[in-house]
Scaffold this motif. Structure first.
Motif, PDB file in Angstrom:
ATOM      1  N   THR A  43       0.834  -1.195   0.000  1.00 30.11           N
ATOM      2  CA  THR A  43       0.000   0.000   0.000  1.00 30.11           C
ATOM      3  C   THR A  43       0.866   1.241   0.000  1.00 30.11           C
ATOM      4  O   THR A  43       2.001   1.218   0.513  1.00 30.11           O
ATOM      5  CB  THR A  43      -0.941   0.022   1.221  1.00 30.11           C
ATOM      6  OG1 THR A  43      -1.736   1.203   1.163  1.00 30.11           O
ATOM      7  CG2 THR A  43      -0.168   0.014   2.520  1.00 30.11           C
ATOM      8  N   LEU A  54     -12.462   2.335  -3.920  1.00 30.34           N
ATOM      9  CA  LEU A  54     -11.323   1.629  -3.354  1.00 30.34           C
ATOM     10  C   LEU A  54     -10.275   1.407  -4.442  1.00 30.34           C
ATOM     11  O   LEU A  54     -10.514   0.669  -5.405  1.00 30.34           O
ATOM     12  CB  LEU A  54     -11.786   0.281  -2.794  1.00 30.34           C
ATOM     13  CG  LEU A  54     -10.694  -0.694  -2.342  1.00 30.34           C
ATOM     14  CD1 LEU A  54      -9.928  -0.133  -1.160  1.00 30.34           C
ATOM     15  CD2 LEU A  54     -11.309  -2.041  -1.986  1.00 30.34           C
ATOM     16  N   LEU A  56      -7.892  -0.531  -5.425  1.00 28.58           N
ATOM     17  CA  LEU A  56      -7.247  -1.838  -5.260  1.00 28.58           C
ATOM     18  C   LEU A  56      -6.971  -2.439  -6.630  1.00 28.58           C
ATOM     19  O   LEU A  56      -7.858  -2.506  -7.490  1.00 28.58           O
ATOM     20  CB  LEU A  56      -8.153  -2.771  -4.452  1.00 28.58           C
ATOM     21  CG  LEU A  56      -7.704  -4.230  -4.332  1.00 28.58           C
ATOM     22  CD1 LEU A  56      -6.409  -4.341  -3.539  1.00 28.58           C
ATOM     23  CD2 LEU A  56      -8.810  -5.077  -3.706  1.00 28.58           C
ATOM     24  N   ARG A  91      -9.741 -11.835 -10.952  1.00 31.36           N
ATOM     25  CA  ARG A  91     -11.089 -11.490 -10.477  1.00 31.36           C
ATOM     26  C   ARG A  91     -11.502 -12.367  -9.302  1.00 31.36           C
ATOM     27  O   ARG A  91     -12.144 -11.898  -8.366  1.00 31.36           O
ATOM     28  CB  ARG A  91     -12.093 -11.622 -11.628  1.00 31.36           C
ATOM     29  CG  ARG A  91     -12.033 -10.472 -12.622  1.00 31.36           C
ATOM     30  CD  ARG A  91     -12.833 -10.761 -13.875  1.00 31.36           C
ATOM     31  NE  ARG A  91     -14.222 -11.080 -13.614  1.00 31.36           N
ATOM     32  CZ  ARG A  91     -15.210 -10.208 -13.430  1.00 31.36           C
ATOM     33  NH1 ARG A  91     -14.944  -8.909 -13.455  1.00 31.36           N
ATOM     34  NH2 ARG A  91     -16.450 -10.610 -13.216  1.00 31.36           N
ATOM     35  N   ASP A  94      -9.819 -10.809  -6.333  1.00 33.96           N
ATOM     36  CA  ASP A  94     -10.309  -9.457  -6.027  1.00 33.96           C
ATOM     37  C   ASP A  94     -11.685  -9.480  -5.373  1.00 33.96           C
ATOM     38  O   ASP A  94     -11.929  -8.778  -4.373  1.00 33.96           O
ATOM     39  CB  ASP A  94     -10.343  -8.648  -7.335  1.00 33.96           C
ATOM     40  CG  ASP A  94     -10.750  -7.196  -7.141  1.00 33.96           C
ATOM     41  OD1 ASP A  94     -11.865  -6.949  -6.647  1.00 33.96           O
ATOM     42  OD2 ASP A  94      -9.957  -6.318  -7.503  1.00 33.96           O
ATOM     43  N   ARG A  95     -12.596 -10.264  -5.924  1.00 37.99           N
ATOM     44  CA  ARG A  95     -14.007 -10.161  -5.540  1.00 37.99           C
ATOM     45  C   ARG A  95     -14.278 -10.462  -4.065  1.00 37.99           C
ATOM     46  O   ARG A  95     -15.028  -9.713  -3.420  1.00 37.99           O
ATOM     47  CB  ARG A  95     -14.847 -11.040  -6.460  1.00 37.99           C
ATOM     48  CG  ARG A  95     -15.022 -10.413  -7.846  1.00 37.99           C
ATOM     49  CD  ARG A  95     -15.368 -11.417  -8.919  1.00 37.99           C
ATOM     50  NE  ARG A  95     -16.389 -12.361  -8.499  1.00 37.99           N
ATOM     51  CZ  ARG A  95     -16.596 -13.531  -9.103  1.00 37.99           C
ATOM     52  NH1 ARG A  95     -15.832 -13.883 -10.125  1.00 37.99           N
ATOM     53  NH2 ARG A  95     -17.546 -14.335  -8.672  1.00 37.99           N
ATOM     54  N   ARG A  98     -12.361  -7.407  -1.802  1.00 40.12           N
ATOM     55  CA  ARG A  98     -12.735  -5.999  -1.919  1.00 40.12           C
ATOM     56  C   ARG A  98     -13.729  -5.543  -0.849  1.00 40.12           C
ATOM     57  O   ARG A  98     -13.558  -4.467  -0.258  1.00 40.12           O
ATOM     58  CB  ARG A  98     -13.272  -5.740  -3.332  1.00 40.12           C
ATOM     59  CG  ARG A  98     -13.520  -4.285  -3.669  1.00 40.12           C
ATOM     60  CD  ARG A  98     -13.825  -4.123  -5.146  1.00 40.12           C
ATOM     61  NE  ARG A  98     -12.634  -4.318  -5.960  1.00 40.12           N
ATOM     62  CZ  ARG A  98     -11.789  -3.354  -6.308  1.00 40.12           C
ATOM     63  NH1 ARG A  98     -12.005  -2.113  -5.878  1.00 40.12           N
ATOM     64  NH2 ARG A  98     -10.741  -3.621  -7.057  1.00 40.12           N
ATOM     65  N   PHE A 101     -12.328  -4.370   2.958  1.00 43.36           N
ATOM     66  CA  PHE A 101     -11.567  -3.178   3.319  1.00 43.36           C
ATOM     67  C   PHE A 101     -12.501  -2.183   3.997  1.00 43.36           C
ATOM     68  O   PHE A 101     -13.688  -2.134   3.707  1.00 43.36           O
ATOM     69  CB  PHE A 101     -10.926  -2.563   2.078  1.00 43.36           C
ATOM     70  CG  PHE A 101      -9.749  -3.336   1.552  1.00 43.36           C
ATOM     71  CD1 PHE A 101      -8.458  -3.032   1.931  1.00 43.36           C
ATOM     72  CD2 PHE A 101      -9.947  -4.410   0.683  1.00 43.36           C
ATOM     73  CE1 PHE A 101      -7.374  -3.750   1.453  1.00 43.36           C
ATOM     74  CE2 PHE A 101      -8.871  -5.139   0.203  1.00 43.36           C
ATOM     75  CZ  PHE A 101      -7.581  -4.810   0.590  1.00 43.36           C
ATOM     76  N   THR A 109      -3.506   0.373  -3.299  1.00 42.27           N
ATOM     77  CA  THR A 109      -3.097  -0.934  -2.792  1.00 42.27           C
ATOM     78  C   THR A 109      -2.997  -1.912  -3.953  1.00 42.27           C
ATOM     79  O   THR A 109      -3.870  -1.933  -4.829  1.00 42.27           O
ATOM     80  CB  THR A 109      -4.115  -1.460  -1.763  1.00 42.27           C
ATOM     81  OG1 THR A 109      -4.222  -0.508  -0.702  1.00 42.27           O
ATOM     82  CG2 THR A 109      -3.689  -2.808  -1.195  1.00 42.27           C
ATOM     83  N   ASP A 505     -21.420 -12.727  -5.898  1.00 36.94           N
ATOM     84  CA  ASP A 505     -20.585 -11.730  -5.239  1.00 36.94           C
ATOM     85  C   ASP A 505     -21.392 -11.091  -4.118  1.00 36.94           C
ATOM     86  O   ASP A 505     -22.540 -10.673  -4.313  1.00 36.94           O
ATOM     87  CB  ASP A 505     -20.132 -10.650  -6.216  1.00 36.94           C
ATOM     88  CG  ASP A 505     -19.120 -11.188  -7.212  1.00 36.94           C
ATOM     89  OD1 ASP A 505     -18.222 -11.936  -6.801  1.00 36.94           O
ATOM     90  OD2 ASP A 505     -19.247 -10.879  -8.413  1.00 36.94           O
ATOM     91  N   LYS A 507     -21.599  -8.135  -1.126  1.00 37.09           N
ATOM     92  CA  LYS A 507     -21.061  -6.817  -0.789  1.00 37.09           C
ATOM     93  C   LYS A 507     -21.124  -6.541   0.703  1.00 37.09           C
ATOM     94  O   LYS A 507     -20.643  -5.504   1.154  1.00 37.09           O
ATOM     95  CB  LYS A 507     -21.828  -5.750  -1.566  1.00 37.09           C
ATOM     96  CG  LYS A 507     -21.765  -5.964  -3.080  1.00 37.09           C
ATOM     97  CD  LYS A 507     -22.720  -5.058  -3.815  1.00 37.09           C
ATOM     98  CE  LYS A 507     -22.801  -5.448  -5.273  1.00 37.09           C
ATOM     99  NZ  LYS A 507     -23.788  -4.636  -6.005  1.00 37.09           N
TER     100      LYS A 507
END
Length: 698
Positions: A43, A54, A56, A91, A94-95, A98, A101, A109, A505, A507
């Motif tokens: 970071t 974000l 990222l 992906r 990442d998914r 994310r 955070f 980052t 996904d 959230k």
């Protein structure tokens, strides 16, 4: 150096930190058997001003040396665009990370996962998911972890965690599950048309199986974890928030119920511009903050509309699918086409058939792989009324295409049953939620329009979630705004019999089994409804392929004659393909597949192949060419590459003193095959032909 170890599928899984890449904020060397992945997390440690997202960046890279190979590119190094495998794995990493955070985290980052060693039996992708979480967990980067990833297969009716490639080849599912201690945070995978209860059981099994990976990360954090950086808490100016609410709330409550996406978006933009203008004098240079407060208010109102008033933006019930229209045969010269529209989401999907030469050749760590079915998804800017440069497929395009391809591949006939290469292209013409599932529906219709004998029809739908405390509402066929402002995007595709692909996904912190069960059940109801709409247009593949599709004709030749068809250095077959305008694939078994633009061209090519590979038959008369004169006879070519000997005694009905008295090189002569011996030598006779003709005259 700190190490932790467990066993998954009876194979050691290790996490190590403190020995390599020590200048990164966090680094972990993960190994699963002989597969080794290094993941680093770095970071900037400073707030990036002027953004509301974000920042990222996740990069997954497969190094060819990991498999003891040298790259096939001109430069002999890993350069250029990432492969589709690298993009989809980035992906996957990442998914699930994310959402973990903190709110308001604005530090640049970067997470880099590098495959250093690979056992072809053990895919590094799920190893990288866990290792990325571990690198963040031991670092000083704020992260609400750990999470872990695991692959679930089912072999002979038994679930297997992180199945080997050999086990996966016998598995009827391939599902990646990412989870925290108490909840599921991501799902991605495919299945061989399995019922919802089996898929749910697989996800539950995966969540249980990844718990030891969380234990290892907790132990690493206790031994090597660094104090987390402080992140500035988002400060809300309550006075300003109240002003935004006063100016916008009443009208915004009305606007969020405008069904038309473009009209709703334009009206919200006008309202936001008006709010900004009216607050500019009292709150100068705070446009971004005001825009953020406006967005927060919109989210609050939309969720309140659903949770408390039990209404959706467009007035539908929670389980209702938007109006569907679909048609096939839209494009006259393509092999198959379909236009699928659901609400304000629309996709034009085209099916194209090619030969085996058109297969996609993919360079992987294990060597070359070939795909006879591929799906490409395009999301041009006009489909959402935007202006932006078009610079090739984005990560999103590749990910959505991979999901749709996985959904349809379960019903595509295998290459040994259907010898064509199949390419599906989806052009998203309008988008307001779930264009990837529209691609699945359109892809099914386009293939049936092309006459491709798919095993069943496939449809897909996206489910949403609004979760407030312990209460939750599942939304069927979500709009774009319901996706952006909601808590889940859960895409489910399948046939009437079961699921072929899914992608979820989350959230929020995660979902439990009750949410999963209800979402799957509601998705099935919607899928059956969509399939009925599709079947009303076309309910089975056309009996014949498109007249514009290439025609495949298969013939069998003697494997010993393959060299005659190919010719020296491929000269003969190249000349033949150019002459006839066809593609020809020759297999070692002697099977010859001819791909022609129409039936007449195919017939001509078949005749030429037969001429080039024909074998002499005893008793048959051939018109041949004299190739060589010898004292004892003449060698005559009766077929391309096939000649035989006419002995001097078989040249004429009368006695011949010299061969050259009767024949010269280059002469055309009719001869009859008298014998073919065990060595394949052919004995010919001109005399026999002359005698038969003489009898005919009498």
């Amino acid at each position: 150096m700190i190490k932790q170890e467990t066993r998954i599928n009876d194979i050691p899984f290790r996490l190590e930190t403190g020995r390599v890449a020590k200048q990164a904020n966090g680094s972990v060397l993960a190994s699963y058997g002989d597969t080794v992945v290094l993941v680093t997390a770095v970071t900037s440690g400073q707030v990036r001003e002027g953004i509301d997202f974000l920042p990222l960046l996740v990069e997954y890279k497969e190094m060819y040396y990991a498999a003891g190979r040298i790259p096939g590119s001109y430069f002999r190094r890993e350069i250029g665009r990432p492969t589709e495998k690298e993009t989809t794995t980035s992906r996957f990493i990442d998914r699930p990370l994310r959402p973990r955070f903190p709110a308001g985290y604005r530090f640049d980052t970067q997470i880099i996962a590098t495959v250093l060693s690979v056992d072809p039996e053990l895919d590094p992708d799920v190893v990288a998911i866990t290792a990325a979480s571990a690198a963040l967990t031991v670092s000083d980067i704020p992260f609400d972890g750990p999470i872990a990833g695991i692959r679930v297969g089912r072999v002979d009716g038994r679930f297997v965690a992180n199945p080997s490639a050999s086990q996966l080849a016998r598995s009827d599912m391939n599902i990646i599950v990412a989870g925290s201690r108490d909840a599921i945070v991501m799902v991605e995978g495919g299945a061989a048309v399995l019922p919802e209860r089996d898929v749910q059981a697989a996800i539950t099994f995966g969540h249980q199986a990844l718990q030891p990976l969380l234990d290892m990360q907790d132990a690493l954090r206790e031994q090597a974890g660094r104090p987390k950086l402080s992140v500035p808490e988002p400060v809300v100016d309550e006075e300003l928030a109240a002003k935004v609410r006063e100016l916008a709330e009443a009208e915004l409550r009305s606007l969020v119920q405008v069904a038309d996406k473009m009209a709703r978006g334009e009206a919200k933009q006008r309202l936001k511009a008006d709010v900004l203008e009216r607050l500019q004098e009292a709150y100068p240079d705070r446009e971004r903050e005001i825009s953020g407060l406006f967005k927060d208010l919109e989210k609050e109102i939309m969720r309140d509309l659903i949770v408390r008033e039990k209404r959706r933006i467009d007035g539908r019930s929670f389980t209702e699918v938007r109006p569907i229209t679909c048609s096939v045969g839209e494009l006259p010269r393509t092999h198959g086409s379909a236009l699928f529209t659901r609400g304000e989401t629309q996709a034009m999907v085209v099916a194209t058939l090619g030969s085996a030469e058109d297969e996609q050749r993919i360079e992987t760590l294990s060597g070359q792989a070939f795909k006879h079915f591929m799906l490409h998804y395009n999301f041009p800017p006009y489909c959402v009324g935007e202006v932006r440069p078009m610079r090739g497929p984005s990560r999103r395009d590749i990910g959505h295409g991979a999901l749709a391809e996985r959904a349809l591949s379960a019903v595509v006939p295998p290459a040994d049953e259907f010898q064509y290469t199949i390419r599906i292209v989806s052009e998203v013409l309008e988008s307001n939620g779930s264009s990837s599932m529209a691609t699945v529906c359109g892809g099914t219709l386009a293939m049936m329009d092309a006459g491709i004998p798919i095993r069943d029809m496939v449809a897909g739908v996206a489910m949403g979630l609004i979760k407030e405390g312990d209460d939750f509402i599942i939304l069927t066929d979500i709009l774009g705004d319901e996706d952006h402002l909601g808590d889940m995007d859960f895409k489910v595709a399948g046939t009437r019999e079961g699921i072929t692909a899914l992608q979820m996904d989350i959230k929020v912190s995660g979902i439990d089994e009750a949410v999963l069960e209800k979402a799957l059940a509601q998705a099935r109801e919607a899928r059956l409804h969509i399939l009925d709409k599709m079947a009303a247009v076309i309910d089975k593949p056309r009996a014949q392929l498109s007249e514009y599709a290439p025609k495949i004709t298969t013939i069998q030749i003697n494997p010993d004659r393959i060299r005659d068809l190919i010719g020296p250095g491929g000269k003969t077959i190249r000349a033949l393909t150019a002459e006839c305008g066809v593609k020809i694939d020759v297999e070692d078994s002697g099977q010859v597949n001819i791909f022609a633009p129409n039936g007449e061209v195919a017939r001509r090519a078949v005749e030429r192949v037969k001429e080039l590979t024909a074998e002499a038959e005893v008793g048959r008369v051939y018109t041949g060419t004299v190739k060589k004169i010898m004292d004892f006879g003449a060698f005559v070519e009766i077929l391309p590459g096939t000649d035989g000997l006419v002995h001097i005694s078989q040249l004429a009905r009368e006695r011949v003193n010299a061969v050259s008295d009767v024949l010269k090189e280059g002469d055309t002569v009719e001869v009859k095959v008298l014998e073919i011996d065990k060595q394949g030598r052919i004995r010919l006779s001109r005399k026999a032909v002359l005698e038969e003709k003489g009898k005919g005259r009498r």
